[in-house]
Design an enzyme around this catalytic site. Structure first.
Site, PDB file in Angstrom:
ATOM      1  N   HIS A   1      -4.831 -20.290  12.597  1.00  0.00           N
ATOM      2  CA  HIS A   1      -6.198 -20.751  12.339  1.00  0.00           C
ATOM      3  C   HIS A   1      -6.995 -19.698  11.559  1.00  0.00           C
ATOM      4  O   HIS A   1      -7.688 -20.019  10.593  1.00  0.00           O
ATOM      5  CB  HIS A   1      -6.914 -21.101  13.647  1.00  0.00           C
ATOM      6  CG  HIS A   1      -8.383 -21.301  13.429  1.00  0.00           C
ATOM      7  ND1 HIS A   1      -8.908 -22.489  12.996  1.00  0.00           N
ATOM      8  CD2 HIS A   1      -9.415 -20.423  13.506  1.00  0.00           C
ATOM      9  CE1 HIS A   1     -10.214 -22.348  12.823  1.00  0.00           C
ATOM     10  NE2 HIS A   1     -10.550 -21.104  13.135  1.00  0.00           N
TER      11      HIS A   1
ATOM     12  N   CYS B   1      -6.194 -26.620   9.586  1.00  0.00           N
ATOM     13  CA  CYS B   1      -5.029 -25.828   9.997  1.00  0.00           C
ATOM     14  C   CYS B   1      -4.218 -26.592  11.042  1.00  0.00           C
ATOM     15  O   CYS B   1      -4.742 -27.456  11.752  1.00  0.00           O
ATOM     16  CB  CYS B   1      -5.469 -24.462  10.530  1.00  0.00           C
ATOM     17  SG  CYS B   1      -5.780 -24.395  12.308  1.00  0.00           S
TER      18      CYS B   1
ATOM     19  N   CYS C   1      -5.786 -26.699  14.673  1.00  0.00           N
ATOM     20  CA  CYS C   1      -6.907 -27.619  14.886  1.00  0.00           C
ATOM     21  C   CYS C   1      -6.479 -29.070  14.651  1.00  0.00           C
ATOM     22  O   CYS C   1      -6.851 -29.959  15.421  1.00  0.00           O
ATOM     23  CB  CYS C   1      -8.071 -27.260  13.961  1.00  0.00           C
ATOM     24  SG  CYS C   1      -8.790 -25.650  14.330  1.00  0.00           S
TER      25      CYS C   1
ATOM     26  N   ASP D   1      -7.964  -7.037   1.549  1.00  0.00           N
ATOM     27  CA  ASP D   1      -6.995  -7.156   2.634  1.00  0.00           C
ATOM     28  C   ASP D   1      -7.583  -6.536   3.883  1.00  0.00           C
ATOM     29  O   ASP D   1      -8.459  -5.673   3.798  1.00  0.00           O
ATOM     30  CB  ASP D   1      -5.705  -6.382   2.315  1.00  0.00           C
ATOM     31  CG  ASP D   1      -5.887  -4.893   2.558  1.00  0.00           C
ATOM     32  OD1 ASP D   1      -6.569  -4.242   1.746  1.00  0.00           O
ATOM     33  OD2 ASP D   1      -5.399  -4.373   3.583  1.00  0.00           O
TER      34      ASP D   1
ATOM     35  N   GLN E   1     -11.568   6.664  -5.609  1.00  0.00           N
ATOM     36  CA  GLN E   1     -12.064   7.356  -4.408  1.00  0.00           C
ATOM     37  C   GLN E   1     -13.400   8.038  -4.752  1.00  0.00           C
ATOM     38  O   GLN E   1     -13.960   7.803  -5.811  1.00  0.00           O
ATOM     39  CB  GLN E   1     -11.019   8.370  -3.922  1.00  0.00           C
ATOM     40  CG  GLN E   1      -9.731   7.720  -3.393  1.00  0.00           C
ATOM     41  CD  GLN E   1      -9.928   6.953  -2.087  1.00  0.00           C
ATOM     42  OE1 GLN E   1     -10.952   7.060  -1.418  1.00  0.00           O
ATOM     43  NE2 GLN E   1      -8.934   6.139  -1.720  1.00  0.00           N
TER      44      GLN E   1
ATOM     45  N   ASP F   1      -2.877   7.975  -2.832  1.00  0.00           N
ATOM     46  CA  ASP F   1      -4.201   8.571  -2.963  1.00  0.00           C
ATOM     47  C   ASP F   1      -4.454   9.515  -1.801  1.00  0.00           C
ATOM     48  O   ASP F   1      -3.793   9.440  -0.766  1.00  0.00           O
ATOM     49  CB  ASP F   1      -5.296   7.484  -3.044  1.00  0.00           C
ATOM     50  CG  ASP F   1      -5.184   6.431  -1.947  1.00  0.00           C
ATOM     51  OD1 ASP F   1      -4.143   6.386  -1.252  1.00  0.00           O
ATOM     52  OD2 ASP F   1      -6.133   5.639  -1.785  1.00  0.00           O
TER      53      ASP F   1
ATOM     54  N   ASP G   1       0.874  -1.178   0.000  1.00  0.00           N
ATOM     55  CA  ASP G   1       0.000   0.000   0.000  1.00  0.00           C
ATOM     56  C   ASP G   1       0.910   1.226   0.000  1.00  0.00           C
ATOM     57  O   ASP G   1       2.040   1.190   0.479  1.00  0.00           O
ATOM     58  CB  ASP G   1      -0.962  -0.020   1.193  1.00  0.00           C
ATOM     59  CG  ASP G   1      -2.124   0.967   0.989  1.00  0.00           C
ATOM     60  OD1 ASP G   1      -2.157   1.638  -0.061  1.00  0.00           O
ATOM     61  OD2 ASP G   1      -2.983   1.075   1.881  1.00  0.00           O
ATOM     62  N   SER G   2       0.383   2.326  -0.560  1.00  0.00           N
ATOM     63  CA  SER G   2       1.206   3.480  -0.908  1.00  0.00           C
ATOM     64  C   SER G   2       1.599   4.380   0.244  1.00  0.00           C
ATOM     65  O   SER G   2       2.513   5.177   0.124  1.00  0.00           O
ATOM     66  CB  SER G   2       0.427   4.312  -1.914  1.00  0.00           C
ATOM     67  OG  SER G   2      -0.851   4.623  -1.367  1.00  0.00           O
ATOM     68  N   GLY G   3       0.900   4.293   1.366  1.00  0.00           N
ATOM     69  CA  GLY G   3       1.232   5.144   2.500  1.00  0.00           C
ATOM     70  C   GLY G   3       0.200   6.225   2.782  1.00  0.00           C
ATOM     71  O   GLY G   3       0.141   6.747   3.892  1.00  0.00           O
ATOM     72  N   GLY G   4      -0.618   6.563   1.810  1.00  0.00           N
ATOM     73  CA  GLY G   4      -1.579   7.650   1.998  1.00  0.00           C
ATOM     74  C   GLY G   4      -2.554   7.365   3.124  1.00  0.00           C
ATOM     75  O   GLY G   4      -2.774   8.185   4.015  1.00  0.00           O
ATOM     76  N   PHE G   5      -3.108   6.176   3.093  1.00  0.00           N
ATOM     77  CA  PHE G   5      -4.103   5.794   4.089  1.00  0.00           C
ATOM     78  C   PHE G   5      -3.489   5.740   5.496  1.00  0.00           C
ATOM     79  O   PHE G   5      -4.084   6.195   6.464  1.00  0.00           O
ATOM     80  CB  PHE G   5      -4.690   4.439   3.712  1.00  0.00           C
ATOM     81  CG  PHE G   5      -5.695   3.917   4.689  1.00  0.00           C
ATOM     82  CD1 PHE G   5      -6.977   4.439   4.729  1.00  0.00           C
ATOM     83  CD2 PHE G   5      -5.364   2.900   5.569  1.00  0.00           C
ATOM     84  CE1 PHE G   5      -7.910   3.954   5.627  1.00  0.00           C
ATOM     85  CE2 PHE G   5      -6.292   2.406   6.464  1.00  0.00           C
ATOM     86  CZ  PHE G   5      -7.559   2.937   6.498  1.00  0.00           C
TER      87      PHE G   5
ATOM     88  N   GLY H   1     -11.351   4.082   0.248  1.00  0.00           N
ATOM     89  CA  GLY H   1     -12.201   5.012   0.970  1.00  0.00           C
ATOM     90  C   GLY H   1     -13.438   4.399   1.601  1.00  0.00           C
ATOM     91  O   GLY H   1     -14.363   5.111   1.972  1.00  0.00           O
TER      92      GLY H   1
ATOM     93  N   CYS I   1     -11.469 -28.171  10.493  1.00  0.00           N
ATOM     94  CA  CYS I   1     -10.444 -27.236  10.008  1.00  0.00           C
ATOM     95  C   CYS I   1      -9.116 -27.969   9.799  1.00  0.00           C
ATOM     96  O   CYS I   1      -8.640 -28.657  10.704  1.00  0.00           O
ATOM     97  CB  CYS I   1     -10.265 -26.087  10.998  1.00  0.00           C
ATOM     98  SG  CYS I   1      -8.958 -24.946  10.522  1.00  0.00           S
TER      99      CYS I   1
HETATM  100  N1  GUN Z   1      -6.580   0.924   2.937  1.00  0.00           N
HETATM  101  C1  GUN Z   1      -7.906   0.919   3.221  1.00  0.00           C
HETATM  102  N2  GUN Z   1      -8.543   1.876   2.501  1.00  0.00           N
HETATM  103  C2  GUN Z   1      -7.600   2.491   1.746  1.00  0.00           C
HETATM  104  C3  GUN Z   1      -7.647   3.580   0.800  1.00  0.00           C
HETATM  105  O1  GUN Z   1      -8.688   4.165   0.501  1.00  0.00           O
HETATM  106  N3  GUN Z   1      -6.454   3.932   0.228  1.00  0.00           N
HETATM  107  C4  GUN Z   1      -5.269   3.295   0.531  1.00  0.00           C
HETATM  108  N4  GUN Z   1      -4.138   3.706  -0.067  1.00  0.00           N
HETATM  109  N5  GUN Z   1      -5.209   2.295   1.425  1.00  0.00           N
HETATM  110  C5  GUN Z   1      -6.362   1.897   2.020  1.00  0.00           C
HETATM  111 ZN    ZN Z   2      -8.052 -24.322  12.563  1.00  0.00          ZN
END
Ligand code: GUN
Ligand code: ZN
Length: 376
Positions: free
Chosen positions: A339, A310, A313, A270, A191, A145, A91-95, A220, A308
């Site tokens: 798990h 894993c 378990c 994620d 966005q 972003d 991820d780019s760092g903005g959030f 967003g 499960c």
């Molecule tokens: N992680 C969760 N939401 C966002 C988002 O809107 N932008 C970025 N860069 N990371 C996120």
């Molecule tokens: Zn498990």
């Protein structure tokens, strides 16, 4: 990137795709565990790989602060630095800047924040974010972003959306001149908050740049907005994003949300939720979350989930011992993290199998019936 749609559900927008990156194949839809600091909290990379996980996420913001690009460059990138041989997304760092630092000021140039080490004002520009992500060397990199909370209303939402488009152009330019386009894949982030008109404008602009980006994220969201609004925005974006590109909804981690997103055409997601909730003593199951800190587990010799596969378990670790150690011995958190990551992988793997076999609607029905029924 090689990206191929393998199968589609006939009644929903769900699909199975094969995504081949420099560090192997990842089948979609998939859930990406978060390794903020170049490690999934509590697990070694070998353990993560042994669970069948092929794509994880690192954060540019954190890795730039520590260990910093000098160390990453010397290591030859974050894969080597952390001993992870499969696919990686940053991820780019903005959030993170917005969610972690109260003193971040967004200007057209970039995000100005106070360094957590010395308080010095430090600027993160779109060009720098991309250049740091080049040092990290992730297979998928995200544009910088301008992120506002999904609960923000008023002109700031539109401003952030338009700025995210302008920043995308600067990210594209930085990426094009790097000579790394064949190894690293840039994703745009849609966005526009909860406003369908702003989302449409953002989609127009970002789809226009299709030849310059590999995939698209929906950003967003997952910030405390109502579910029906969240789903409507996901649907609007997924409907319009090009079908020959991966679609990634950021920050989505509850199993029920993942499956709705998949049904609406999302391929990747994620969230820190499954790993974080594990450290708080909660195991995820197909009958809903199980809080192992509760006294009712004191004498239970059952595993978390008999079906499960894993290691936690399968080895027969009882709910009783997990209850006994979960917040006092780190091994308890490790066992629950394993798990929970396997649970997320089963939810998504189950969706892939069901789509391939033409029974995704039944899969959804039985998942929701079990998950929101009585817990055992
Ligand atoms: N992680 C969760 N939401 C966002 C988002 O809107 N932008 C970025 N860069 N990371 C996120
Ligand atoms: Zn498990």
């Amino acid at each position: 990137m090689q990206f191929e749609v393998i199968a589609k559900c006939h009644t929903t927008r769900a699909r199975v795709c094969r995504m081949k990156l420099a560090h192997g194949v990842t089948m979609l839809p998939t859930f990406m565990p978060v390794a903020t600091q170049a490690a999934i909290k509590g697990l070694t990379p070998q353990q993560v790989e042994s669970l069948g996980i092929t794509l994880i996420l690192n954060n540019t913001y954190h890795l730039n602060l520590r260990p910093g690009i000098k160390v990453l460059d010397e290591a030859g990138g974050a894969h080597k630095f952390q001993g992870w041989n499969r696919n990686l997304l940053t991820d780019s760092g903005g959030f993170q800047l917005v969610s972690l630092s109260k003193f971040t000021k967004i200007t057209e140039d970039g995000a100005l924040f106070a360094s957590p080490f010395n308080g010095e004002p430090t600027m993160l520009t779109p060009e720098q974010s991309i250049s740091i992500q080049h040092s990290i060397g992730a297979d998928i990199i995200m544009q910088l972003d301008d992120v506002v909370s999904s609960l923000t209303v008023g002109p700031r939402v539109g401003e952030a959306m338009h700025r995210s488009v302008r920043w995308l152009d600067r990210c594209i330019e930085q990426h094009e001149k790097s000579g790394r386009k064949d190894k690293q894949n840039l994703f745009a982030i849609v966005q526009g908050g909860l406003d369908p008109a702003l989302r449409d404008l953002c989609l127009d602009a970002m789809i226009e740049r299709k030849d310059q980006v590999t995939g698209y994220a929906i950003g967003g969201l997952s910030g405390g907005e109502e579910k029906d609004v969240f789903w409507k925005i996901i649907k609007q974006c997924a409907d319009r994003l090009p079908s020959d590109r991966p679609r990634y909804s950021m920050g989505v981690g509850f199993a029920e949300d993942l499956l709705v997103c998949v049904a609406l055409g999302v391929d990747m997601a994620d969230c820190v939720f499954p790993t974080r909730t594990a450290r708080f003593g909660v195991a995820l199951t197909f009958k809903g979350p199980l809080n192992l800190k509760l006294g009712k587990h004191t004498k239970s010799m059952d595993p978390i989930d008999k079906s499960c596969p894993c290691p936690t378990c399968a080895s027969g670790m009882s709910r009783a011992v997990l209850h006994h150690i979960v917040t006092i011995e780190t091994a308890g958190a490790h066992a629950l993290t394993i798990h929970n990551l396997v649970f997320q992988a089963r939810v998504m793997g189950g969706a892939r199998d069901a789509i391939l076999e033409g029974r995704f609607p039944e899969y959804l029905r039985s998942f929701f019936f079990d998950y929101f029924g009585d817990t055992g």
